[in-house]
Enzyme design. Structure first.
Site, short mmCIF file in Angstrom:
data_model
loop_
_atom_site.label_atom_id
_atom_site.label_comp_id
_atom_site.label_asym_id
_atom_site.label_seq_id
_atom_site.Cartn_x
_atom_site.Cartn_y
_atom_site.Cartn_z
N ARG A 80 -0.38 18.39 3.00
CA ARG A 80 1.04 18.74 2.94
C ARG A 80 1.50 18.61 1.49
NH1 ARG A 80 2.60 13.40 2.03
NH2 ARG A 80 1.42 11.92 3.27
N HIS B 287 0.82 -1.22 0.00
CA HIS B 287 0.00 0.00 0.00
C HIS B 287 0.85 1.26 0.00
CE1 HIS B 287 -3.49 -2.48 0.48
NE2 HIS B 287 -3.06 -2.96 1.62
P1 ADP Z 1 -2.64 5.79 3.81
O1 ADP Z 1 -3.06 6.84 4.79
O2 ADP Z 1 -1.88 4.71 4.47
O3 ADP Z 1 -2.02 6.38 2.60
P2 ADP Z 1 -5.01 5.30 2.17
O4 ADP Z 1 -6.41 5.33 2.68
O5 ADP Z 1 -4.57 6.48 1.37
O6 ADP Z 1 -4.04 5.07 3.39
O7 ADP Z 1 -4.83 3.97 1.30
C1 ADP Z 1 -3.56 3.54 0.87
C2 ADP Z 1 -3.68 2.56 -0.29
O8 ADP Z 1 -4.47 1.41 0.05
C3 ADP Z 1 -4.37 3.12 -1.52
O9 ADP Z 1 -3.49 3.85 -2.34
C4 ADP Z 1 -4.90 1.87 -2.19
O10 ADP Z 1 -3.87 1.21 -2.90
C5 ADP Z 1 -5.28 0.98 -1.04
N1 ADP Z 1 -6.70 1.14 -0.70
C6 ADP Z 1 -7.24 2.08 0.12
N2 ADP Z 1 -8.57 1.98 0.21
C7 ADP Z 1 -8.92 0.90 -0.56
C8 ADP Z 1 -10.17 0.26 -0.86
N3 ADP Z 1 -11.32 0.66 -0.36
N4 ADP Z 1 -10.13 -0.81 -1.70
C9 ADP Z 1 -8.97 -1.25 -2.21
N5 ADP Z 1 -7.78 -0.70 -1.96
C10 ADP Z 1 -7.73 0.37 -1.15
P1 ADP Z 2 1.33 8.75 1.49
O1 ADP Z 2 1.20 8.99 2.95
O2 ADP Z 2 0.02 8.85 0.79
O3 ADP Z 2 2.12 7.55 1.12
P2 ADP Z 2 3.60 10.18 0.39
O4 ADP Z 2 3.76 9.27 -0.74
O5 ADP Z 2 3.76 11.63 0.15
O6 ADP Z 2 2.14 10.01 0.97
O7 ADP Z 2 4.61 9.69 1.55
C1 ADP Z 2 4.93 10.45 2.69
C2 ADP Z 2 5.75 9.57 3.61
O8 ADP Z 2 7.17 9.78 3.40
C3 ADP Z 2 5.61 9.90 5.05
O9 ADP Z 2 4.46 9.40 5.62
C4 ADP Z 2 6.86 9.26 5.66
O10 ADP Z 2 6.73 7.88 5.92
C5 ADP Z 2 7.90 9.41 4.57
N1 ADP Z 2 8.89 10.46 4.93
C6 ADP Z 2 8.80 11.37 5.90
N2 ADP Z 2 9.85 12.19 5.94
C7 ADP Z 2 10.67 11.78 4.98
C8 ADP Z 2 11.93 12.25 4.50
N3 ADP Z 2 12.54 13.31 5.01
N4 ADP Z 2 12.49 11.61 3.46
C9 ADP Z 2 11.86 10.58 2.89
N5 ADP Z 2 10.67 10.11 3.31
C10 ADP Z 2 10.06 10.68 4.33
#
Ligand code: ADP
Ligand code: ADP
Ligand code: MG
Length: 685
Positions: free
Chosen positions: A296, A235
């Protein structure tokens, strides 16, 4: 505009923010932990303040110290980067209370979007489409299970406070629900300190498409189009691109409007990302549902910068200093296609286990290889730096841009092929396999891409034995020539009429012998656990002839090479490669356009191992742990015999005897941690 800001982060994002500030002549203050005293982000800023120990909780999360540093240095604003304090509304509020501008949304917007369940309730009111599910406050177990049945299996249980792919459990059937819920709650408590959950319909083969939004303090809000982040492992995003393949103008406008509505519902200011999950129907229909909003700047923001030609950090700074957005929605355009690859220290073949170690070699593709702006590298490390267990495993981001997706793909492969990292496991080769996989190449994107393509993504060997051996032998011969040792010539025979012998006689090498007319050298390697010998013959006319392996397995042919920068163009057995070689201890790391491989040089290659043989030192090829010794003091050993096993980068490495001898002394015990170059044992002749 600000005159000086503090960057409350580290690594590539701190460097990224500092770069825009430098361009805008805004002074920057870095903060750093013990582990980061010599980090790249410290030198990227004008000033730096030490804020504590290496663990994030002792430094980058110590917001009182960060605020004190901002005060002490006269910074007017704080950029939180991503991760760490970027989505902490208390920190945003504390900045305001201390008279500092928080370069991000208002604390109320962070709070509103901070919990997935609460934000969904808000979005429902704002008319933003949601995945069918339950996001209520009542957390009664019986109710949750009933809701799961109502939604219909499979469902996804998500920690409301979750992030970074943590705290999610897919459940296929009612029987598994209780166990999955318990395990999700345990992880949520451990990672986020609270265990409220929501339940969503588990969307099959979904795409992750997110919209970049931007608001200002004058009530304007625009969307900067979409990014497709469907290629994920655990994920978490691996490759991101913009625009999303297959996106129609109508759908883009609908998603953009939904994202702007989401942002407006919380009076959003600054850069934000609204993440949607997209369900693809067999008829090509795509339905999108709100997933969460990240309040962010996002890791993958550079692909949006590449297609819009804008600097999002500049926009953040302008908005935070009170200026209106520089553009209106109708002024924004998409140019070409951009893809970002996250290079991480991890082992894809071992379930993406994160790796630590030092970047003994960190060679980046030249940005000038293409026209300017078609390749961008964002990183926060330099050669020699360590990837420590304290922080994220991301080493660098490669961002390519092209007129078309096809061109961007080709550029990505090219850029990855010129990224050489030695010292720790990375996903560089894996990323190349993903980029070249049929699904990715044909833009058949969804979150199941990696498992679906596993046959071509894992446990692959990009370079065969012949290429690896030819590269090693060519580099050995070349480095001798470079040190002005003339190549051995075919001798007319012992005591023959050789006259000019001012140089050390290469025929006297202990590993060479010469039947009449031909000089030969033997090499021994270990490739994927198999021992292989190779014989190099120096022919009359100065040509080289190489034999790899023996009997039915052997390959023979002429070996040719020519210097090409730091590399050699090597030709052997109908294959021509430009080969870079980095030898660390007994391991040679070979990089070609086809990929990279490792081969253990057991025998006497060039000078490095010659000196090993002379002094009888056997050193650790990398920092790691001694697992076991196969010998004890006094044992007689044969060249190539395994002496010790080390564990480094979560993998085991065998240290073999470079020559026959007797073990004089073991310098460590099993379980000991050793630094790179530490002498493991002494070998006497
Ligand atoms: P996070 O805060 O860890 O980024 P998200 O809610 O953005 O959590 O979900 C992370 C990933 O999990 C998504 O990019 C997708 O690949 C998968 N995912 C989230 N919700 C669903 C869903 N309802 N069904 C299938 N896959 C999901
Ligand atoms: P998502 O939460 O949907 O995966 P991003 O892909 O933007 O969003 O990922 C952000 C994540 O990067 C943060 O939640 C953290 O785990 C990681 N992170 C935080 N600080 C740093 C840093 N200085 N360099 C690289 N990764 C970081
Ligand atoms: Mg997310």
């Amino acid at each position: 505009m600000f005159k000086k800001i503090l960057i409350a982060n580290r690594g590539e994002i701190a460097c990224r923010v500092a770069a825009t500030c430098a361009r805008l002549a805004i002074k920057t203050v870095a903060v750093y932990s013990d582990a980061d005293a010599n980090a790249k982000h410290v030198s990227a800023c004008d000033e730096a303040v030490h804020i504590g120990g290496s663990a994030p909780k002792d430094s980058y999360l110590q917001w009182q110290r960060i605020l004190a540093a901002a005060k002490a240095t006269g910074a007017q604003a704080v950029h939180p980067g991503y991760g760490f304090l970027s989505e902490n509304e208390e920190f945003a509020q504390a900045c305001a209370d201390a008279g500092l501008v928080f370069i991000g949304p208002p604390p109320s917007a962070i709070k509103a979007m901070g919990l997935k369940a609460e934000s969904k309730q808000l979005m429902e009111k704002a008319g933003v489409p949601l995945v069918p599910g339950y996001h209520g406050a009542d957390q009664d177990l019986v109710l949750l299970k009933k809701e799961a049945t109502r939604i219909g299996y499979p469902v996804l249980i998500k920690a409301s406070a979750g992030g970074g792919g943590k705290g999610m459990r897919a459940v296929d059937k009612a029987d598994d629900f209780d166990a999955a819920l318990a395990s999700c709650k345990r992880e949520a408590i451990n990672s986020f300190g609270e265990d409220a959950v929501l339940i969503e319909k588990y969307v099959q083969r979904p795409r992750h498409i997110e919209i970049q939004v931007f608001g200002d303090t004058h009530g304007n809000c625009v969307y900067l189009f979409e990014r497709d982040c469907s290629v994920q492992r655990r994920h978490q995003k691996v490759l991101e691109e913009a625009p999303a393949p297959g996106m129609t103008q109508t759908m883009r406008e609908q998603m953009g409007a939904a994202a702007v509505a989401a942002a407006k519902a919380v009076n959003y200011v600054g850069a934000g990302t609204v993440e949607f999950i997209v369900q693809q129907g067999d008829d090509g229909r795509m339905d999108f549902y709100f997933m969460e909003m990240n309040t962010r700047l996002q890791v993958e923001h550079p692909v949006t910068e590449a297609i819009t030609g804008l600097d999002l950090v500049e926009w953040q700074l302008r908005v935070a200093s009170g200026e209106p957005l520089p553009c209106k929605q109708q002024d924004l355009r998409i140019h070409g296609h951009a893809i970002e690859a996250r290079i991480c220290a991890e082992n894809p073949d071992n379930n993406f286990l994160p790796a630590t170690g030092s970047l003994q070699v960190y060679r980046k593709p030249a940005c000038t290889a293409f026209e300017r702006s078609s390749l961008r590298i964002d990183d926060g490390v330099r050669q020699g730096d360590a990837i420590s267990p304290f922080y994220d495993s991301m080493v660098a981001k490669l961002i390519v841009h092209g007129d078309t997706r096809e061109q961007a793909l080709a550029r990505m492969d090219e850029a990855l092929s010129h990224t050489h990292i030695v010292g720790l496991a990375t996903n560089v080769q894996f990323l190349r396999y993903v980029v070249k996989s049929p699904s990715f190449a044909q833009a058949n994107l969804d979150t199941a891409l990696i498992p679906r393509e596993q046959a071509v993504l894992f446990k692959q060997e990009p370079l065969g034995l012949n290429v690896a051996v030819a590269a090693c032998v060519a580099h050995a011969v070349h480095s001798e020539q470079a040190e002005h040792l003339p190549p051995p010539r075919s001798s007319p025979g012992r005591g023959g009429s050789q006259t000019h012998t001012t140089w050390t006689d290469p025929f006297a090498r202990r590993d060479g012998f010469r039947p009449f007319g031909v000089a030969q050298r033997r090499f021994a390697f270990e490739f994927h656990g198999d021992k292989v010998e190779a014989t190099l013959s120096y022919l009359h006319d100065g040509a080289l002839h190489l034999q790899v392996g023996e009997g039915a397995q052997q390959t023979v042919g002429s070996l040719q090479f020519a210097a090409k920068g730091d590399a050699l163009d090597v030709q052997f057995a109908q294959q021509r490669h430009t080969a870079f070689l980095y030898q660390k201890g007994p391991t040679a790391h070979v990089f070609t356009a086809q990929g990279a491989t490792q081969i253990i040089v057991i025998d006497l290659l060039a000078h490095a191992s010659a000196s090993t043989a002379q002094t009888g030192r056997l050193t650790a090829p990398m920092p790691g742990k001694v697992v076991s010794f196969a010998v004890k003091a006094g044992d007689a050993v044969k060249a190539g015999q395994a002496l010790a096993v080390m564990e480094a980068m979560k993998m085991e490495h065998t240290i073999a005897a470079p020559k026959d001898g007797t073990v004089a002394e073991l310098m460590y015990a099993p379980g000991d941690q050793v630094t790179e170059g530490a002498e493991l044992l002494k070998l006497a002749a």
